[in-house]
Design a protein around this motif. Structure first.
Motif, PDB file in Angstrom:
ATOM      1  N   LEU A   1       0.047   8.988   7.131  1.00 29.69           N
ATOM      2  CA  LEU A   1       1.034   8.929   6.052  1.00 29.69           C
ATOM      3  C   LEU A   1       2.436   8.873   6.655  1.00 29.69           C
ATOM      4  CD1 LEU A   1      -0.272  11.605   3.510  1.00 29.69           C
ATOM      5  CD2 LEU A   1      -0.968   9.230   3.780  1.00 29.69           C
TER       6      LEU A   1
ATOM      7  N   VAL B   1      -4.148   9.127  -3.042  1.00 33.02           N
ATOM      8  CA  VAL B   1      -3.167   8.733  -2.028  1.00 33.02           C
ATOM      9  C   VAL B   1      -3.864   8.482  -0.697  1.00 33.02           C
ATOM     10  CG1 VAL B   1      -1.181   9.519  -0.672  1.00 33.02           C
ATOM     11  CG2 VAL B   1      -1.233   9.875  -3.154  1.00 33.02           C
TER      12      VAL B   1
ATOM     13  N   ILE C   1      -5.875   5.258  -0.868  1.00 29.71           N
ATOM     14  CA  ILE C   1      -5.002   4.083  -0.802  1.00 29.71           C
ATOM     15  C   ILE C   1      -4.577   3.814   0.636  1.00 29.71           C
ATOM     16  CG2 ILE C   1      -2.721   3.187  -1.441  1.00 29.71           C
ATOM     17  CD1 ILE C   1      -3.066   4.739  -4.127  1.00 29.71           C
ATOM     18  N   MET C   2      -4.261   4.871   1.363  1.00 33.89           N
ATOM     19  CA  MET C   2      -3.805   4.713   2.755  1.00 33.89           C
ATOM     20  C   MET C   2      -4.971   4.432   3.698  1.00 33.89           C
ATOM     21  SD  MET C   2      -0.614   4.665   2.576  1.00 33.89           S
ATOM     22  CE  MET C   2      -0.189   4.674   4.316  1.00 33.89           C
TER      23      MET C   2
ATOM     24  N   ALA D   1       0.959   4.129  -2.857  1.00 32.04           N
ATOM     25  CA  ALA D   1       0.622   5.518  -2.537  1.00 32.04           C
ATOM     26  C   ALA D   1       1.750   6.456  -2.956  1.00 32.04           C
ATOM     27  CB  ALA D   1       0.332   5.656  -1.042  1.00 32.04           C
TER      28      ALA D   1
ATOM     29  N   THR E   1       1.696   6.839  -6.689  1.00 35.03           N
ATOM     30  CA  THR E   1       0.547   7.667  -7.060  1.00 35.03           C
ATOM     31  C   THR E   1       0.837   9.144  -6.800  1.00 35.03           C
ATOM     32  OG1 THR E   1      -0.945   5.821  -6.603  1.00 35.03           O
ATOM     33  CG2 THR E   1      -1.925   8.018  -6.679  1.00 35.03           C
TER      34      THR E   1
ATOM     35  N   ARG F   1       0.813  -1.214   0.000  1.00 35.59           N
ATOM     36  CA  ARG F   1       0.000   0.000   0.000  1.00 35.59           C
ATOM     37  C   ARG F   1       0.850   1.269   0.000  1.00 35.59           C
ATOM     38  NH1 ARG F   1      -3.785  -0.386   4.627  1.00 35.59           N
ATOM     39  NH2 ARG F   1      -1.960   0.199   5.825  1.00 35.59           N
ATOM     40  N   ARG F   2       1.870   1.321   0.852  1.00 37.15           N
ATOM     41  CA  ARG F   2       2.693   2.545   0.912  1.00 37.15           C
ATOM     42  C   ARG F   2       3.427   2.779  -0.396  1.00 37.15           C
ATOM     43  NH1 ARG F   2       6.061   2.358   6.371  1.00 37.15           N
ATOM     44  NH2 ARG F   2       6.448   0.287   5.546  1.00 37.15           N
TER      45      ARG F   2
END
Length: 198
Positions: free
Chosen positions: A161, A152, A155-156, A126, A129, A122-123
């Motif tokens: 973040l 972003v 996604i997170m 992100a 992206t 995922r990170r």
């Protein structure tokens, strides 16, 4: 060890030292025996070359990395290096092209990275992206860039973040205000940015 040192030096903005560590990694026995480690070493060298503004050396290192990736056998890897694959390579291509002020090439590499990065990373997804959003606004695609930047946060999925990702979103925000400070998309993004940061 050399990979870690290269990353630490890069984070400290000591780009020549980062490149030297990446080049030392390329001289190890592991790199000679395994194309995956060769690809990793060339990728890290490309990051150093791009930070130093050496376009030709960056492209050469990326080319070597792609050639090595073609030869990588499909075997189980140690956890510390299991992240590295085609998606990570294309992510580095996007990052280095962005550093070399080549937004169209950064955009293309970002799409390639997103097409192969595993969903569980995922990170990484992100970060790519966010870089894609930056490359789009640098090409005048303001609305599309803002839409990508908002992705972003989706996604997170409500998670905080991490530092590097916050930095990328901050870069996007500053570049957006420079490129199109009065656009509706920029104003809508600024509202979202403030909401997310509070």
């Amino acid at each position: 060890m050399w990979k870690t040192l290269a990353m630490l030096e890069f984070s400290a903005h000591r780009y020549a030292d980062s490149l030297a560590a990446a080049q030392a990694a390329q001289r190890t026995g592991a790199v000679r025996r395994d194309p995956m480690y060769a690809a990793l070493g060339h990728t890290q060298a490309a990051v150093g070359h791009a930070a130093l503004g050496d376009r030709q050396a960056t492209l050469r290192s990326l080319g070597y990395a792609e050639e090595a990736m073609i030869r990588v056998p499909d075997v189980q890897r140690p956890t510390w290096v299991s992240f590295f694959g085609h998606g990570e390579l294309y992510s580095v291509v996007a990052s280095t092209q962005q550093n070399l002020s080549r937004p169209a090439d950064a955009e293309a590499a970002s799409y390639r990275a997103l097409s192969v990065l595993p969903a569980q990373f995922r990170r990484n997804r992100a970060s790519v992206t966010a870089r894609l959003a930056i490359s789009l606004i640098h090409q005048g695609e303001i609305e599309q860039g803002c839409a990508r930047a908002e992705e972003v946060f989706r996604i997170m999925d409500g998670h905080p973040l991490p530092g590097r990702l916050r930095s990328l979103i901050g870069d996007f925000h500053r570049d957006l205000l420079t490129q199109a400070p009065d656009s509706r998309a920029a104003n809508d993004w600024a509202d979202r940015f403030r909401a997310e940061w509070t």
